[in-house]
Design an enzyme around this catalytic site. Structure first.
Site: not given
Ligand code: PMP
Length: 284
Positions: A179, A146, A33, A203
């Protein structure tokens, strides 16, 4: 305008959208996603999100899907909704087939999207800063993909809420700070920013990328490094980054104040710079 959905080429109100019960995303978590936000009608860092979506699909060995088709559908959905500040959720599952661990050779992907106004972080939380707990990272070791397998993230978030905090921070069994449940994490120590390197265990956030570019432009020192919970607790500032989160200060972790327990100047500066960029509609 109602909140809209897109299902394999068709647009409809969200309540009308359904997927087959034997969709492998539903039964196996066999799906990927993205979540993209718009500012004043412009999708922020769309190409970077599409790049990551392609990487995620490759990570699960999906057959390639036309990028231009996905992009056109996203833009069409954004236009139809007319929401100036929209959150677009895009999910691609491997497809539907009679339940079997082995993957059917005739399967074709299901592409679904939804669009709603962005559910903003409350202004009071942005102003005062958020609180967090740390939890052991029990997720699989491909967190760089993701996928929709988010139950560990969801349980960790709920544990934080149940304990009166706003979010949880994943820490590896050996003590490495990774994270947030839906965000990347940065610390500021002695004027220098630090975040976990891009490995299989986090991620690669699009906002994280934007922060590095912003720091380069603003002359701020930012680096990728592994650090432990002692370093986290001892940081001057901590903030989370994400598409909806943007830049969210964290002022208390596991009951300990970060710095003086107030939102720090570097966090505030980076938040302002990120908002400026997003509102100007530029990809850094
Ligand atoms: N880490 C995780 C586990 C996430 O779910 C997200 C949000 N999608 C992020 C980091 C941050 O990613 P982004 O800046 O692309 O929204």
């Amino acid at each position: 305008m109602p909140d809209l959905a897109y299902v394999n080429g068709e647009f409809m109100p969200i309540e009308k959208a359904v997927v087959p019960i034997e969709d492998r995303g539903y039964q196996f978590g066999d799906g990927v996603y993205e979540f993209i936000a718009s500012y004043e009608g412009r999708l922020f860092m769309l190409e970077e999100h599409l790049d990551r979506l392609e990487r995620s699909m490759r990570g699960l060995n999906f057959d390639p899907i036309s990028r231009s088709e996905i992009k056109a559908a996203i833009c069409d959905l954004a236009e139809r909704s007319g929401y100036p500040r929209a959150g677009i959720y895009i999910q691609i599952s491997r497809g539907a087939a009679p339940r079997n661990h082995a993957i059917s050779p005739n399967i074709s992907p299901q592409i679904i999207m939804t669009i709603r106004p962005v559910k903003e972080i409350p202004a009071a939380m942005r102003k005062k800063g958020a609180t967090a707990i740390t939890v052991e990272d029990t997720r699989w070791d491909r967190c760089d993909i993701k996928t929709v397998q988010l139950v560990a993230n969801s349980l960790a978030k709920q544990k934080a809420l149940d304990s009166g905090c706003d979010d949880a921070i994943f820490v590896s069994a050996s003590g490495v700070v990774r994270e947030g449940t839906s965000s990347n994490l940065f610390i500021v120590s002695g004027g220098r920013l630090m975040t976990h390197p891009l490995t299989n265990n986090i991620l690669p956030g699009i906002t994280r990328t934007a922060i590095f570019r912003i720091c380069r432009q603003a002359g701020l020192d930012a680096e990728e490094a592994f650090f432990d919970t002692e370093t986290l607790y001892g940081a001057d500032e901590v903030f989370l980054t994400g598409t909806v989160t943007e830049v969210l200060p964290v002022v208390r972790i596991d009951g300990k104040s970060i710095g003086d327990g107030k939102v720090g100047p570097t966090t505030r500066q980076i938040y302002t710079l990120l908002r400026q960029l997003a509102l100007e509609g530029r990809s850094v």
